[in-house]
Scaffold this motif. Structure first.
Motif, short mmCIF file in Angstrom:
data_model
loop_
_atom_site.label_atom_id
_atom_site.label_comp_id
_atom_site.label_asym_id
_atom_site.label_seq_id
_atom_site.Cartn_x
_atom_site.Cartn_y
_atom_site.Cartn_z
N ALA A 1 -23.60 24.49 32.29
CA ALA A 1 -24.76 24.93 32.52
C ALA A 1 -24.01 26.44 33.25
O ALA A 1 -24.88 27.29 32.86
N LEU A 2 -23.71 26.22 34.27
CA LEU A 2 -23.29 27.13 35.46
C LEU A 2 -22.08 28.10 34.05
O LEU A 2 -22.45 29.53 34.59
N LEU B 1 -23.37 32.26 33.43
CA LEU B 1 -21.93 33.32 33.80
C LEU B 1 -21.32 33.53 31.96
O LEU B 1 -21.42 35.22 31.83
N MET B 2 -20.77 33.08 31.48
CA MET B 2 -21.05 33.92 29.82
C MET B 2 -21.30 34.91 29.36
O MET B 2 -21.09 35.53 28.74
N ARG B 3 -22.80 34.26 29.57
CA ARG B 3 -24.63 35.14 28.73
C ARG B 3 -24.15 36.36 29.26
O ARG B 3 -24.36 37.28 28.78
N ILE C 1 -22.83 42.97 29.68
CA ILE C 1 -21.47 43.55 30.84
C ILE C 1 -20.88 45.00 29.59
O ILE C 1 -19.53 44.78 29.15
N ASP C 2 -20.74 46.08 29.43
CA ASP C 2 -20.50 47.42 29.11
C ASP C 2 -18.92 47.12 29.42
O ASP C 2 -18.22 47.12 30.20
N GLY C 3 -18.45 47.38 28.29
CA GLY C 3 -16.83 47.72 28.41
C GLY C 3 -15.63 45.81 29.15
O GLY C 3 -14.87 46.43 28.73
N MET D 1 -5.54 30.46 32.77
CA MET D 1 -7.15 30.52 31.30
C MET D 1 -7.73 31.80 30.66
O MET D 1 -7.41 32.57 31.60
N VAL D 2 -7.58 32.21 29.65
CA VAL D 2 -8.05 33.02 28.95
C VAL D 2 -9.19 33.28 27.92
O VAL D 2 -9.23 31.89 27.67
N ARG D 3 -11.05 33.63 28.29
CA ARG D 3 -11.63 33.70 27.09
C ARG D 3 -11.40 35.66 26.29
O ARG D 3 -12.61 35.75 27.14
N PHE D 4 -11.72 35.58 25.39
CA PHE D 4 -11.54 37.01 24.99
C PHE D 4 -13.75 37.15 24.18
O PHE D 4 -13.93 36.48 23.96
N LEU D 5 -14.28 38.50 24.87
CA LEU D 5 -15.53 38.11 24.45
C LEU D 5 -15.75 38.93 23.03
O LEU D 5 -15.18 39.82 22.79
#
Length: 177
Positions: free
Chosen positions: A113-114, A118-120, A125-127, A173-177
């Motif tokens: 849930a956290l 956080l991802m939502r 967030i712009d940029g 680790m990375v997650r691309f938006l």
């Protein structure tokens, strides 16, 4: 916290400072290999070190702390933060920081849930183009949570942290938006 009573996630405020700091100290003491800051460093710097993020003035820019609660007016169960890179050439990146769920709340979806909240917020967030994190290589449960949220391992820092003379590796680790 069952399916009928989902966990409440909200941005932490100055009034949450003491609860946040106490939960952070618990995490630092219980899992020193999972945090860059030591318990002793945290005590020396005191709870004031978190005041800027708790003010929430830069939340829209990518600087915030989230807390998990069973319901309104219940103790803090878990925390996570986002910290955006400040250098011009790196403003497209932010890092997940300080993720910790109290043992009494483990296995109940608090971490998920956290991370979902956080991802939502990060996606608005712009940029911002990527979210990075560092997780202790041996922490399989955390790594699986991050992978299930779309994070991918891109490297391993060997000997990332020295805890009492014992070196611990960390997965990047990375997650691309």
């Amino acid at each position: 916290m069952t399916d009928t009573h989902p966990v409440l996630i909200r941005q932490l405020r100055p009034a949450d400072r003491d609860a946040y700091f106490q939960l952070r100290l618990r995490g630092l003491k219980a899992h020193p290999e999972s945090f860059g800051q030591s318990y002793e460093e945290a005590l020396a710097r005191g709870p004031e070190q978190h005041d800027a993020r708790l003010q929430g003035l830069l939340a829209a820019e990518g600087e915030f702390l989230l807390g998990a609660f069973a319901s309104t007016d219940t103790p803090l169960l878990g925390v996570v933060g986002l910290s955006r890179n400040q250098r011009d050439k790196e403003r497209h990146k932010a890092s997940v920081i300080g993720m910790y769920v109290a043992p009494e709340a483990a296995g109940r979806g608090v971490g998920r849930a956290l991370l979902d909240e956080l991802m939502r917020r990060a996606m608005r967030i712009d940029g911002l183009r990527q979210i990075q994190l560092v997780v202790a290589s041996h922490n399989e449960a955390a790594r699986k949570l991050y992978e299930s949220a779309g994070f991918n391992k891109y490297g391993c820092e060997v000997g990332a942290l020295n805890v009492g003379g014992v070196f611990h590796d960390a997965d990047l680790m990375v997650r691309f938006l």
